[in-house]
Design an enzyme around this catalytic site. Structure first.
Site, PDB file in Angstrom:
ATOM      1  N   GLY A 273       0.867  -1.171   0.000  1.00  0.00           N
ATOM      2  CA  GLY A 273       0.000   0.000   0.000  1.00  0.00           C
ATOM      3  C   GLY A 273       0.904   1.222   0.000  1.00  0.00           C
ATOM      4  N   CYS A 346     -10.057  21.753  17.562  1.00  0.00           N
ATOM      5  CA  CYS A 346     -10.162  22.022  18.987  1.00  0.00           C
ATOM      6  C   CYS A 346      -9.717  20.794  19.751  1.00  0.00           C
ATOM      7  CB  CYS A 346     -11.586  22.410  19.356  1.00  0.00           C
ATOM      8  SG  CYS A 346     -11.878  24.115  18.928  1.00  0.00           S
TER       9      CYS A 346
END
Ligand SMILES: *Cc1c(COP(=O)(O)O)cnc(C)c1O
Length: 424
Positions: A273, A346
Protein backbone atom coordinates in the site's frame (compact mmCIF):
# COMPACT_ATOMS: atom_id res chain seq x y z
CA UNK A 1 19.72 20.06 3.62
CA UNK A 2 19.43 17.67 0.70
CA UNK A 3 17.36 18.16 -2.39
CA UNK A 4 14.94 15.32 -1.76
CA UNK A 5 12.86 17.10 0.86
CA UNK A 6 13.68 20.82 0.46
CA UNK A 7 12.08 23.19 2.98
CA UNK A 8 11.29 25.71 0.24
CA UNK A 9 9.35 24.77 -2.86
CA UNK A 10 7.42 26.60 -5.55
CA UNK A 11 5.77 23.72 -7.41
CA UNK A 12 4.75 20.07 -7.21
CA UNK A 13 5.45 17.89 -10.26
CA UNK A 14 5.67 21.00 -12.42
CA UNK A 15 2.49 22.70 -11.17
CA UNK A 16 2.75 25.89 -9.06
CA UNK A 17 1.68 25.33 -5.44
CA UNK A 18 -0.44 28.51 -5.50
CA UNK A 19 -2.42 27.12 -8.43
CA UNK A 20 -2.97 23.78 -6.68
CA UNK A 21 -4.10 25.57 -3.53
CA UNK A 22 -6.60 27.85 -5.23
CA UNK A 23 -8.05 26.22 -8.35
CA UNK A 24 -9.45 22.94 -7.05
CA UNK A 25 -11.61 23.92 -4.09
CA UNK A 26 -8.94 25.61 -2.01
CA UNK A 27 -6.59 24.52 0.76
CA UNK A 28 -6.16 22.08 2.32
CA UNK A 29 -5.88 19.87 -0.76
CA UNK A 30 -4.27 16.48 -1.37
CA UNK A 31 -2.08 16.34 -4.47
CA UNK A 32 -0.73 13.15 -6.09
CA UNK A 33 1.96 12.81 -8.71
CA UNK A 34 1.15 9.92 -11.09
CA UNK A 35 4.75 9.62 -12.28
CA UNK A 36 5.93 8.67 -8.79
CA UNK A 37 3.29 5.95 -8.50
CA UNK A 38 4.30 4.57 -11.89
CA UNK A 39 7.96 4.58 -10.88
CA UNK A 40 7.30 2.75 -7.60
CA UNK A 41 5.21 0.10 -9.35
CA UNK A 42 7.91 -0.31 -11.97
CA UNK A 43 10.49 -0.98 -9.25
CA UNK A 44 8.51 -4.07 -8.18
CA UNK A 45 8.82 -5.81 -11.54
CA UNK A 46 10.81 -8.58 -9.82
CA UNK A 47 7.60 -9.86 -8.23
CA UNK A 48 5.10 -11.92 -10.18
CA UNK A 49 1.96 -10.09 -9.16
CA UNK A 50 1.70 -6.69 -7.53
CA UNK A 51 -1.57 -6.21 -5.70
CA UNK A 52 -2.29 -2.66 -4.53
CA UNK A 53 -3.53 -2.55 -0.92
CA UNK A 54 -6.02 0.20 -1.70
CA UNK A 55 -6.71 1.10 1.92
CA UNK A 56 -3.59 3.27 1.73
CA UNK A 57 -5.20 5.55 -0.89
CA UNK A 58 -8.54 4.36 -2.26
CA UNK A 59 -9.39 7.26 -4.58
CA UNK A 60 -10.95 5.85 -7.77
CA UNK A 61 -8.55 7.76 -10.02
CA UNK A 62 -5.58 6.18 -8.21
CA UNK A 63 -7.18 2.72 -8.50
CA UNK A 64 -7.83 3.26 -12.18
CA UNK A 65 -4.26 4.43 -12.74
CA UNK A 66 -2.85 1.36 -11.01
CA UNK A 67 -5.27 -0.92 -12.88
CA UNK A 68 -4.10 0.54 -16.19
CA UNK A 69 -0.50 0.01 -15.10
CA UNK A 70 -1.23 -3.68 -14.51
CA UNK A 71 -1.59 -3.95 -10.74
CA UNK A 72 -4.22 -6.17 -9.14
CA UNK A 73 -6.04 -4.93 -6.06
CA UNK A 74 -6.66 -5.85 -2.44
CA UNK A 75 -9.86 -4.93 -0.62
CA UNK A 76 -10.44 -5.11 3.11
CA UNK A 77 -14.13 -4.21 3.17
CA UNK A 78 -17.30 -4.28 1.09
CA UNK A 79 -16.73 -0.63 0.24
CA UNK A 80 -13.27 -1.41 -1.12
CA UNK A 81 -14.60 -4.34 -3.18
CA UNK A 82 -17.18 -1.97 -4.67
CA UNK A 83 -14.49 0.63 -5.40
CA UNK A 84 -12.47 -1.99 -7.29
CA UNK A 85 -15.53 -3.08 -9.28
CA UNK A 86 -16.38 0.57 -9.98
CA UNK A 87 -13.12 1.17 -11.85
CA UNK A 88 -13.59 -2.01 -13.88
CA UNK A 89 -11.62 -4.64 -12.00
CA UNK A 90 -12.94 -8.14 -12.62
CA UNK A 91 -13.66 -10.14 -9.47
CA UNK A 92 -10.77 -12.54 -10.20
CA UNK A 93 -8.32 -9.63 -9.87
CA UNK A 94 -9.73 -8.48 -6.54
CA UNK A 95 -8.70 -10.08 -3.24
CA UNK A 96 -10.76 -9.62 -0.10
CA UNK A 97 -8.48 -9.85 2.93
CA UNK A 98 -9.95 -9.68 6.41
CA UNK A 99 -10.24 -11.44 9.73
CA UNK A 100 -14.03 -11.31 9.59
CA UNK A 101 -16.88 -11.05 7.13
CA UNK A 102 -19.40 -8.42 7.94
CA UNK A 103 -22.83 -8.90 6.33
CA UNK A 104 -22.06 -6.51 3.47
CA UNK A 105 -18.81 -8.22 2.51
CA UNK A 106 -20.24 -11.74 2.72
CA UNK A 107 -23.15 -10.77 0.50
CA UNK A 108 -20.80 -9.29 -2.10
CA UNK A 109 -18.35 -12.19 -2.12
CA UNK A 110 -21.20 -14.66 -2.61
CA UNK A 111 -22.97 -12.32 -5.06
CA UNK A 112 -21.83 -9.45 -7.22
CA UNK A 113 -18.11 -10.10 -6.59
CA UNK A 114 -18.33 -13.91 -6.84
CA UNK A 115 -15.00 -15.20 -8.09
CA UNK A 116 -12.86 -12.74 -6.18
CA UNK A 117 -10.00 -14.18 -4.16
CA UNK A 118 -11.05 -14.59 -0.54
CA UNK A 119 -8.15 -14.43 1.88
CA UNK A 120 -9.46 -15.53 5.26
CA UNK A 121 -8.06 -14.72 8.68
CA UNK A 122 -10.31 -16.90 10.84
CA UNK A 123 -11.97 -20.31 10.61
CA UNK A 124 -15.34 -18.65 11.26
CA UNK A 125 -14.96 -16.94 7.90
CA UNK A 126 -14.67 -20.35 6.22
CA UNK A 127 -17.86 -21.59 7.90
CA UNK A 128 -19.76 -18.42 6.97
CA UNK A 129 -18.47 -18.52 3.40
CA UNK A 130 -19.31 -22.20 3.02
CA UNK A 131 -22.87 -21.58 4.16
CA UNK A 132 -23.32 -18.45 2.05
CA UNK A 133 -22.07 -20.20 -1.09
CA UNK A 134 -24.13 -23.36 -0.59
CA UNK A 135 -23.84 -25.56 -3.68
CA UNK A 136 -21.43 -23.07 -5.30
CA UNK A 137 -18.84 -23.77 -2.58
CA UNK A 138 -17.71 -26.82 -4.53
CA UNK A 139 -14.45 -25.93 -6.28
CA UNK A 140 -14.31 -22.45 -4.73
CA UNK A 141 -10.69 -21.51 -4.02
CA UNK A 142 -9.51 -19.52 -1.09
CA UNK A 143 -6.28 -18.42 0.49
CA UNK A 144 -5.38 -18.41 4.16
CA UNK A 145 -3.76 -15.52 5.93
CA UNK A 146 -1.19 -17.02 8.28
CA UNK A 147 -0.06 -15.66 11.63
CA UNK A 148 3.41 -17.23 11.82
CA UNK A 149 3.67 -16.66 15.58
CA UNK A 150 5.85 -13.59 15.41
CA UNK A 151 5.47 -10.10 14.06
CA UNK A 152 7.08 -6.85 13.10
CA UNK A 153 5.50 -3.46 12.66
CA UNK A 154 6.50 0.17 12.70
CA UNK A 155 4.53 0.74 15.90
CA UNK A 156 2.60 -1.27 18.49
CA UNK A 157 -0.58 -0.31 16.66
CA UNK A 158 0.63 -1.70 13.35
CA UNK A 159 2.19 -4.97 14.54
CA UNK A 160 0.59 -7.63 12.39
CA UNK A 161 1.85 -10.97 13.71
CA UNK A 162 2.50 -12.82 16.97
CA UNK A 163 0.27 -14.03 19.83
CA UNK A 164 -1.06 -10.53 20.58
CA UNK A 165 -2.02 -9.79 16.98
CA UNK A 166 -5.64 -10.24 15.95
CA UNK A 167 -4.60 -10.95 12.36
CA UNK A 168 -4.47 -14.23 10.48
CA UNK A 169 -4.82 -17.87 11.42
CA UNK A 170 -2.39 -19.17 14.01
CA UNK A 171 0.16 -21.36 12.22
CA UNK A 172 -0.71 -24.56 14.08
CA UNK A 173 -4.34 -24.25 13.05
CA UNK A 174 -3.62 -24.03 9.32
CA UNK A 175 -3.92 -27.78 8.50
CA UNK A 176 -7.18 -27.90 10.47
CA UNK A 177 -8.54 -24.94 8.49
CA UNK A 178 -7.59 -26.64 5.21
CA UNK A 179 -9.57 -29.76 6.21
CA UNK A 180 -12.44 -27.62 7.44
CA UNK A 181 -12.65 -25.81 4.09
CA UNK A 182 -12.64 -29.17 2.30
CA UNK A 183 -15.74 -30.22 4.21
CA UNK A 184 -17.55 -27.51 2.23
CA UNK A 185 -15.82 -28.50 -1.02
CA UNK A 186 -13.64 -25.36 -0.85
CA UNK A 187 -9.98 -25.72 -1.85
CA UNK A 188 -7.16 -23.81 -0.19
CA UNK A 189 -4.83 -22.83 -3.01
CA UNK A 190 -2.85 -19.99 -1.51
CA UNK A 191 -1.14 -18.73 1.60
CA UNK A 192 -0.67 -15.14 2.64
CA UNK A 193 1.37 -13.43 5.30
CA UNK A 194 1.29 -9.72 6.02
CA UNK A 195 3.41 -9.07 9.03
CA UNK A 196 5.14 -5.84 8.16
CA UNK A 197 8.59 -6.12 6.70
CA UNK A 198 10.71 -3.21 7.75
CA UNK A 199 14.08 -3.32 6.08
CA UNK A 200 15.50 -5.96 8.38
CA UNK A 201 16.57 -8.79 6.09
CA UNK A 202 17.18 -11.25 8.94
CA UNK A 203 13.53 -10.81 9.85
CA UNK A 204 12.46 -11.16 6.23
CA UNK A 205 14.31 -14.45 5.86
CA UNK A 206 12.58 -15.69 8.98
CA UNK A 207 9.19 -14.80 7.47
CA UNK A 208 10.12 -16.55 4.26
CA UNK A 209 11.27 -19.72 6.05
CA UNK A 210 8.09 -19.83 8.11
CA UNK A 211 5.98 -19.48 4.98
CA UNK A 212 7.89 -22.18 3.13
CA UNK A 213 7.49 -24.62 6.01
CA UNK A 214 3.73 -24.05 6.23
CA UNK A 215 3.31 -24.32 2.46
CA UNK A 216 5.11 -27.67 2.42
CA UNK A 217 2.83 -28.85 5.21
CA UNK A 218 -0.32 -27.86 3.30
CA UNK A 219 1.06 -29.47 0.15
CA UNK A 220 0.89 -29.23 -3.59
CA UNK A 221 -2.58 -27.69 -3.81
CA UNK A 222 -0.79 -24.39 -3.09
CA UNK A 223 -0.40 -22.32 -6.26
CA UNK A 224 0.00 -18.79 -4.85
CA UNK A 225 2.12 -17.32 -2.09
CA UNK A 226 1.56 -13.73 -1.05
CA UNK A 227 4.21 -12.04 1.03
CA UNK A 228 1.82 -9.23 1.97
CA UNK A 229 2.61 -5.54 2.09
CA UNK A 230 4.56 -3.51 4.58
CA UNK A 231 7.37 -2.49 2.24
CA UNK A 232 8.90 0.56 3.93
CA UNK A 233 9.22 3.93 2.27
CA UNK A 234 11.55 6.79 3.17
CA UNK A 235 9.99 9.70 5.06
CA UNK A 236 13.05 11.86 5.71
CA UNK A 237 16.39 12.81 4.33
CA UNK A 238 19.02 10.15 4.86
CA UNK A 239 16.51 7.28 4.56
CA UNK A 240 16.96 5.13 1.48
CA UNK A 241 14.50 3.19 -0.62
CA UNK A 242 14.19 -0.39 0.46
CA UNK A 243 16.18 -2.92 -1.60
CA UNK A 244 13.14 -4.55 -3.28
CA UNK A 245 15.26 -6.59 -5.68
CA UNK A 246 17.03 -8.28 -2.77
CA UNK A 247 13.68 -8.83 -1.08
CA UNK A 248 12.19 -10.42 -4.21
CA UNK A 249 15.23 -12.66 -4.52
CA UNK A 250 14.80 -14.08 -1.00
CA UNK A 251 11.21 -14.96 -1.88
CA UNK A 252 12.05 -16.35 -5.29
CA UNK A 253 14.48 -18.78 -3.68
CA UNK A 254 11.71 -20.09 -1.45
CA UNK A 255 9.25 -20.21 -4.34
CA UNK A 256 11.75 -22.20 -6.44
CA UNK A 257 12.08 -24.80 -3.67
CA UNK A 258 8.29 -25.03 -3.37
CA UNK A 259 7.91 -25.43 -7.13
CA UNK A 260 10.47 -28.24 -7.07
CA UNK A 261 8.63 -29.96 -4.22
CA UNK A 262 5.16 -29.52 -5.80
CA UNK A 263 6.10 -30.08 -9.43
CA UNK A 264 4.15 -27.04 -10.66
CA UNK A 265 4.39 -23.27 -10.88
CA UNK A 266 3.80 -21.19 -7.75
CA UNK A 267 2.88 -17.53 -8.23
CA UNK A 268 4.54 -14.95 -5.96
CA UNK A 269 2.49 -11.92 -4.95
CA UNK A 270 3.34 -8.75 -3.10
CA UNK A 271 0.69 -6.44 -1.74
CA UNK A 272 2.05 -3.01 -0.99
CA UNK A 273 0.00 0.00 0.00
CA UNK A 274 2.32 2.65 1.38
CA UNK A 275 5.24 1.82 -0.91
CA UNK A 276 3.23 2.56 -4.07
CA UNK A 277 1.57 5.80 -3.05
CA UNK A 278 3.24 7.41 -0.01
CA UNK A 279 5.73 9.69 -1.68
CA UNK A 280 3.44 10.54 -4.57
CA UNK A 281 1.23 12.52 -2.18
CA UNK A 282 1.31 15.99 -0.65
CA UNK A 283 -1.09 17.81 1.64
CA UNK A 284 -1.05 21.47 0.66
CA UNK A 285 -2.30 23.82 3.37
CA UNK A 286 -2.22 27.50 4.13
CA UNK A 287 -0.83 29.38 7.12
CA UNK A 288 -3.74 31.18 8.78
CA UNK A 289 -2.02 32.47 11.92
CA UNK A 290 1.47 32.88 13.32
CA UNK A 291 1.90 33.30 17.06
CA UNK A 292 4.31 32.85 19.93
CA UNK A 293 3.50 30.97 23.11
CA UNK A 294 6.26 31.64 25.63
CA UNK A 295 9.44 30.77 23.74
CA UNK A 296 7.73 28.87 20.97
CA UNK A 297 6.72 30.08 17.55
CA UNK A 298 3.68 28.45 15.95
CA UNK A 299 2.59 28.28 12.33
CA UNK A 300 -1.11 27.46 12.47
CA UNK A 301 -2.41 25.98 9.24
CA UNK A 302 -5.85 25.11 7.87
CA UNK A 303 -5.12 21.35 7.78
CA UNK A 304 -5.38 19.25 10.93
CA UNK A 305 -5.50 15.63 11.96
CA UNK A 306 -8.95 15.39 10.41
CA UNK A 307 -6.99 15.57 7.13
CA UNK A 308 -3.71 13.84 8.02
CA UNK A 309 -3.90 11.67 11.13
CA UNK A 310 -0.54 9.86 11.04
CA UNK A 311 1.34 12.31 13.30
CA UNK A 312 -1.28 12.22 16.08
CA UNK A 313 -1.87 8.47 15.71
CA UNK A 314 1.70 7.23 15.43
CA UNK A 315 3.94 10.25 16.00
CA UNK A 316 4.84 9.91 12.32
CA UNK A 317 7.24 12.30 10.67
CA UNK A 318 6.29 14.09 7.47
CA UNK A 319 8.65 16.40 5.61
CA UNK A 320 7.38 19.97 5.68
CA UNK A 321 8.07 22.67 3.10
CA UNK A 322 6.97 26.26 2.68
CA UNK A 323 5.82 27.81 -0.60
CA UNK A 324 5.64 31.57 -0.72
CA UNK A 325 2.21 32.93 -1.62
CA UNK A 326 2.64 35.16 -4.70
CA UNK A 327 0.58 37.94 -3.07
CA UNK A 328 3.07 38.07 -0.17
CA UNK A 329 5.87 39.19 -2.50
CA UNK A 330 9.51 38.39 -1.84
CA UNK A 331 10.22 36.85 1.59
CA UNK A 332 11.58 39.32 4.14
CA UNK A 333 14.28 36.86 5.17
CA UNK A 334 15.73 33.67 3.80
CA UNK A 335 16.56 32.42 7.29
CA UNK A 336 15.21 29.28 8.89
CA UNK A 337 13.59 29.31 12.30
CA UNK A 338 12.42 26.67 14.77
CA UNK A 339 8.63 26.35 14.66
CA UNK A 340 5.79 24.16 15.82
CA UNK A 341 3.25 23.45 13.07
CA UNK A 342 -0.31 23.04 14.34
CA UNK A 343 -3.76 22.68 12.85
CA UNK A 344 -7.21 24.18 13.37
CA UNK A 345 -8.91 21.50 15.47
CA UNK A 346 -10.16 22.02 18.99
CA UNK A 347 -7.81 19.43 20.42
CA UNK A 348 -4.33 20.02 21.82
CA UNK A 349 -2.91 17.02 19.96
CA UNK A 350 -3.56 18.68 16.62
CA UNK A 351 0.12 19.25 15.91
CA UNK A 352 2.06 17.94 12.90
CA UNK A 353 5.48 18.30 14.52
CA UNK A 354 5.15 15.64 17.18
CA UNK A 355 6.85 12.40 18.03
CA UNK A 356 5.45 9.14 19.36
CA UNK A 357 3.75 9.68 22.70
CA UNK A 358 2.56 13.13 21.68
CA UNK A 359 5.85 14.92 22.41
CA UNK A 360 5.71 18.27 20.60
CA UNK A 361 8.93 19.12 18.77
CA UNK A 362 10.07 21.99 16.55
CA UNK A 363 11.09 21.99 12.93
CA UNK A 364 13.54 24.28 11.14
CA UNK A 365 11.45 26.01 8.51
CA UNK A 366 11.77 29.19 6.47
CA UNK A 367 10.51 32.45 7.91
CA UNK A 368 6.95 32.73 6.55
CA UNK A 369 3.91 34.95 6.62
CA UNK A 370 0.21 34.36 6.97
CA UNK A 371 -1.05 33.25 3.56
CA UNK A 372 2.06 31.25 2.67
CA UNK A 373 1.60 27.56 1.95
CA UNK A 374 2.75 24.66 4.12
CA UNK A 375 3.24 21.40 2.25
CA UNK A 376 3.27 18.15 4.18
CA UNK A 377 5.15 15.62 2.09
CA UNK A 378 4.98 11.82 1.77
CA UNK A 379 1.26 12.11 2.52
CA UNK A 380 -0.09 9.84 -0.21
CA UNK A 381 -0.49 6.76 2.01
CA UNK A 382 -2.93 6.78 4.93
CA UNK A 383 -3.45 10.50 4.38
CA UNK A 384 -6.77 11.17 2.65
CA UNK A 385 -7.59 7.53 3.41
CA UNK A 386 -7.66 8.18 7.16
CA UNK A 387 -9.34 11.59 6.96
CA UNK A 388 -12.40 12.16 9.09
CA UNK A 389 -15.14 14.70 9.58
CA UNK A 390 -14.02 15.42 13.15
CA UNK A 391 -14.91 19.00 14.11
CA UNK A 392 -17.20 18.81 11.04
CA UNK A 393 -14.26 19.59 8.79
CA UNK A 394 -15.02 18.95 5.15
CA UNK A 395 -12.98 16.22 3.48
CA UNK A 396 -10.28 17.87 1.39
CA UNK A 397 -10.33 17.85 -2.41
CA UNK A 398 -7.85 15.56 -4.18
CA UNK A 399 -5.88 16.41 -7.31
CA UNK A 400 -3.87 14.13 -9.59
CA UNK A 401 -0.99 15.46 -11.68
CA UNK A 402 -0.19 13.56 -14.85
CA UNK A 403 2.27 14.78 -17.50
CA UNK A 404 2.38 18.25 -15.97
CA UNK A 405 -1.42 18.64 -15.94
CA UNK A 406 -3.38 18.76 -12.69
CA UNK A 407 -6.97 17.56 -12.52
CA UNK A 408 -9.52 17.26 -9.74
CA UNK A 409 -10.14 13.63 -8.76
CA UNK A 410 -12.28 14.31 -5.72
CA UNK A 411 -14.30 17.42 -5.02
CA UNK A 412 -14.10 19.14 -1.69
CA UNK A 413 -16.89 17.74 0.47
CA UNK A 414 -19.93 19.99 0.67
CA UNK A 415 -22.02 20.78 3.75
CA UNK A 416 -24.98 19.01 2.08
CA UNK A 417 -22.87 15.87 1.71
CA UNK A 418 -21.58 16.15 5.27
CA UNK A 419 -25.11 16.04 6.74
CA UNK A 420 -26.77 13.97 4.01
CA UNK A 421 -27.57 10.96 6.22
CA UNK A 422 -28.60 12.83 9.35
CA UNK A 423 -32.21 13.02 10.48
CA UNK A 424 -33.68 15.53 12.90
C1 LIG B 1 -2.60 -2.70 5.24
C2 LIG B 1 -2.35 -3.90 4.47
C3 LIG B 1 -1.42 -3.90 3.44
C4 LIG B 1 -0.58 -2.71 3.07
O1 LIG B 1 0.31 -2.33 4.06
P1 LIG B 1 1.40 -1.26 3.69
O2 LIG B 1 2.20 -1.14 4.95
O3 LIG B 1 0.70 -0.01 3.35
O4 LIG B 1 2.19 -1.79 2.56
C5 LIG B 1 -1.27 -5.06 2.71
N1 LIG B 1 -2.00 -6.14 2.99
C6 LIG B 1 -2.90 -6.18 3.97
C7 LIG B 1 -3.69 -7.40 4.20
C8 LIG B 1 -3.11 -5.06 4.74
O5 LIG B 1 -4.01 -5.10 5.72
Amino acid sequence: MSAKYPVRVTEIAGVPVAKLATEFGGAPVFVYDAATIRERLESLRGFGTVRFAQKACPNLAILKLLKELGAKVDAVSAGEILRALAVGYEPKDIAYTADIFDDDALELVAGKAFGCVVNVGSSDMIRQLGRALGARAKGFELTLRVNPGFGHGHSEKTNTGGPLSKHGIWLEQIPECVRFAEMFGIRVTGLHMHIGSGSDFAHLSRVCDAMEKIALEVGSQITTISCGGGLPTPYRDGEEYFDVAKYAEIWHNSIARLEAAFGHKVELETEPGRYLVADSGYLVSKIRAIKTQGENLFYLIDAGFAHLARPIMYGSYHPIAIARAPENGEPTSDALQEVVVGGPLCESGDVFTQEEGGIVVKRSLPVADVGDYVILGVAGAYGAAMSSNYNSKFLAPEVLIENGAARLVRKKQSFEHLIANEIF
